[in-house]
Design an enzyme around this catalytic site. Structure first.
Site, PDB file in Angstrom:
ATOM      1  N   HIS A 126       2.705 -29.829 -17.682  1.00 37.25           N
ATOM      2  CA  HIS A 126       3.670 -29.179 -18.565  1.00 37.25           C
ATOM      3  C   HIS A 126       2.893 -28.474 -19.671  1.00 37.25           C
ATOM      4  O   HIS A 126       1.802 -28.889 -20.051  1.00 37.25           O
ATOM      5  CB  HIS A 126       4.589 -30.266 -19.149  1.00 37.25           C
ATOM      6  CG  HIS A 126       5.770 -29.764 -19.908  1.00 37.25           C
ATOM      7  ND1 HIS A 126       5.672 -29.251 -21.186  1.00 37.25           N
ATOM      8  CD2 HIS A 126       7.099 -29.728 -19.588  1.00 37.25           C
ATOM      9  CE1 HIS A 126       6.880 -28.923 -21.614  1.00 37.25           C
ATOM     10  NE2 HIS A 126       7.762 -29.191 -20.665  1.00 37.25           N
ATOM     11  N   ASP A 203       0.283 -38.252 -19.661  1.00 30.70           N
ATOM     12  CA  ASP A 203       1.641 -37.865 -20.046  1.00 30.70           C
ATOM     13  C   ASP A 203       2.607 -38.599 -19.120  1.00 30.70           C
ATOM     14  O   ASP A 203       2.724 -38.267 -17.941  1.00 30.70           O
ATOM     15  CB  ASP A 203       1.799 -36.353 -19.923  1.00 30.70           C
ATOM     16  CG  ASP A 203       3.212 -35.866 -20.230  1.00 30.70           C
ATOM     17  OD1 ASP A 203       4.097 -36.704 -20.504  1.00 30.70           O
ATOM     18  OD2 ASP A 203       3.437 -34.647 -20.183  1.00 30.70           O
ATOM     19  N   GLN A 206       7.624 -38.150 -17.306  1.00 28.27           N
ATOM     20  CA  GLN A 206       8.385 -38.134 -16.062  1.00 28.27           C
ATOM     21  C   GLN A 206       8.197 -39.407 -15.240  1.00 28.27           C
ATOM     22  O   GLN A 206       8.934 -39.624 -14.272  1.00 28.27           O
ATOM     23  CB  GLN A 206       7.970 -36.922 -15.216  1.00 28.27           C
ATOM     24  CG  GLN A 206       8.280 -35.581 -15.850  1.00 28.27           C
ATOM     25  CD  GLN A 206       9.765 -35.315 -15.982  1.00 28.27           C
ATOM     26  OE1 GLN A 206      10.580 -35.833 -15.226  1.00 28.27           O
ATOM     27  NE2 GLN A 206      10.134 -34.507 -16.961  1.00 28.27           N
ATOM     28  N   LYS A 229      14.054 -38.983 -21.833  1.00 24.68           N
ATOM     29  CA  LYS A 229      13.853 -38.955 -20.384  1.00 24.68           C
ATOM     30  C   LYS A 229      14.185 -40.299 -19.745  1.00 24.68           C
ATOM     31  O   LYS A 229      14.420 -40.378 -18.540  1.00 24.68           O
ATOM     32  CB  LYS A 229      12.395 -38.621 -20.048  1.00 24.68           C
ATOM     33  CG  LYS A 229      11.833 -37.366 -20.673  1.00 24.68           C
ATOM     34  CD  LYS A 229      12.299 -36.111 -19.991  1.00 24.68           C
ATOM     35  CE  LYS A 229      11.482 -34.914 -20.485  1.00 24.68           C
ATOM     36  NZ  LYS A 229      11.981 -33.638 -19.972  1.00 24.68           N
ATOM     37  N   CYS A 367       8.345 -24.888 -17.686  1.00 21.32           N
ATOM     38  CA  CYS A 367       7.214 -25.043 -18.621  1.00 21.32           C
ATOM     39  C   CYS A 367       5.923 -25.381 -17.880  1.00 21.32           C
ATOM     40  O   CYS A 367       5.090 -26.158 -18.366  1.00 21.32           O
ATOM     41  CB  CYS A 367       7.517 -26.096 -19.681  1.00 21.32           C
ATOM     42  SG  CYS A 367       8.834 -25.629 -20.814  1.00 21.32           S
TER      43      CYS A 367
END
Length: 409
Positions: A126, A203, A206, A229, A367
């Protein structure tokens, strides 16, 4: 309390937004990778905070402040358990994964990077895990190098190994790709990075909605995720960092709370985790996040993941019946995200026409413009499934796509 058995119909009743109609059609919400819906318990928890103990935290001596502080620091402990961090001193409140990455870039990065150093960033990332590293590279003289991906959407591990030299100081990689759903082999990537002395930021925005995360088992140096999320409120997330690294890092933002003593002769900073938490924090959102993580804690996460995988398998199967549909991202190991294009139909048109049928998906570059450029496309249509989605909703999506194909045919 023991985990509850997975029952999608019962679970859907916990999410009031799913019962509504959009354009006189039952809502089919398949944009979970952008943001998840919230169970009633999360909504109620925030309301209860405002109704019964709304106050600033840490700095007052009255009863409401005590209650708010207990709830706020209890939320930090809940996140520690969720990630299996060693200590609450390793849990830093941030607005979300994006702010967590920027914090590491501007604190650890500016303190440790120098000309000639290399930051490896996977091409799946991202923009929030690309641009902060570009900015700190400009500030320090370091360089950012991309790690390639395969045609299926996996990280090219041969390319990764070839670029892992002693010049690499940091690797930035997503646990799960937001655009394709690929689950990256982060444990192996972390081990290889540590072999050359590099630190690793993962990260997890997700990953946390789908997977159980154990930062100690992964041995990552930093891990970030966003509440919204993972079925919690917007406006809050957490940065995990190994305690020794965080202690050596300078503050990023300054102001109230993060100080120990201020005078015009100089300032000394607070201890972890408060050193990185300037100003009034997102207290109500932390309370809501606690409720979201408690909700997940009562769920059979393995059963939920199996249900999501069944949704993905069904969607992948019936996608073959749509003329001109090409899947983008076919990694063997992925979460329940289906990205695709249809010949002759722009992804934004797909999203708009599905919305007219009450079906919410995401369209565009997600993104991830470098990834889209790598594949030679401008974007995709993306359906992303959560544990509260049903097989009937998968079928509704592809029924809607059949109608769109007929319009363009």
């Amino acid at each position: 309390m023991s985990p509850q058995a997975f029952d999608v119909d019962r679970i859907r009743a916990d999410f009031p937004i799913l019962a509504q109609q959009i354009r006189n059609k039952p809502l089919v919400y398949l944009d979970n990778a952008a943001t998840s819906q919230k169970p009633s318990s999360v909504i109620s928890a925030e309301q209860l905070y405002y109704e019964q103990f709304n106050s600033n935290v840490h700095r007052a001596a009255h009863a409401l402040a005590d209650r708010a502080t207990i709830a706020f620091e209890g939320a930090r402990e809940r996140v520690r358990v969720f990630l299996n961090a060693n200590s609450t001193q390793e849990i830093i409140w941030v607005k979300g994964a994006t702010e967590g990455i920027n914090l590491v870039a501007q604190s650890w990065g500016r303190e440790n990077l120098k000309p000639g150093d290399v930051i490896l960033v996977s091409m799946l990332e991202h923009h929030a895990n690309i641009v902060p590293w570009q900015q700190v590279a400009l500030q320090t003289g370091a360089t950012v190098q991309p790690v390639l991906v395969t045609p299926e959407g996996d990280i090219d591990l041969d390319d990764y190994r070839s670029k892992l030299t002693t010049k690499v100081r940091l690797v930035a990689v997503s646990h799960v790709s937001n655009a394709l759903g690929t689950i990256n082999p982060v444990a192996d990537m972390i081990r290889l990075a540590h072999d050359v002395g590099a630190k690793v930021l993962v990260d997890g925005a997700q990953a946390t909605p789908h997977l159980m995360v154990d930062v100690q088992a992964l041995d990552c140096d930093f891990y970030v995720f966003s509440s919204h999320k993972v079925f919690g409120p917007t406006g809050i997330g957490a940065l995990y960092g190994k305690q020794a690294l965080l202690e050596a890092m300078p503050p990023w933002q300054t102001g109230g709370e993060m100080i120990e003593r201020v005078s015009f002769d100089g300032t000394t900073f607070n201890q972890l985790p408060f050193k990185f938490e300037a100003g009034t924090p997102a207290i109500a959102q932390a309370v809501g996040l606690t409720a979201a993580l408690d909700y997940l804690g009562l769920m059979d996460r393995q059963a939920a993941e199996a249900h999501e995988q069944a949704l993905l398998a069904r969607a992948t199967e019936v996608s073959r019946d749509i003329p001109g549909l090409q899947l983008v991202g076919t990694a063997r190991n992925k979460v329940s995200v289906l990205s695709f294009n249809i010949d002759g139909i722009h992804s934004n048109d797909i999203g708009t026409l599905l919305d007219q049928q009450g079906i919410a998906i995401r369209s565009g570059h997600h993104c991830t413009q470098p990834l889209m450029s790598h594949f030679g496309i401008t974007g995709t249509a993306r359906a992303s499934f959560a544990f509260y989605n049903t097989m009937a909703e998968v079928d509704a999506l592809f029924s809607g796509l059949q109608k769109i194909v007929k319009i363009y045919g």
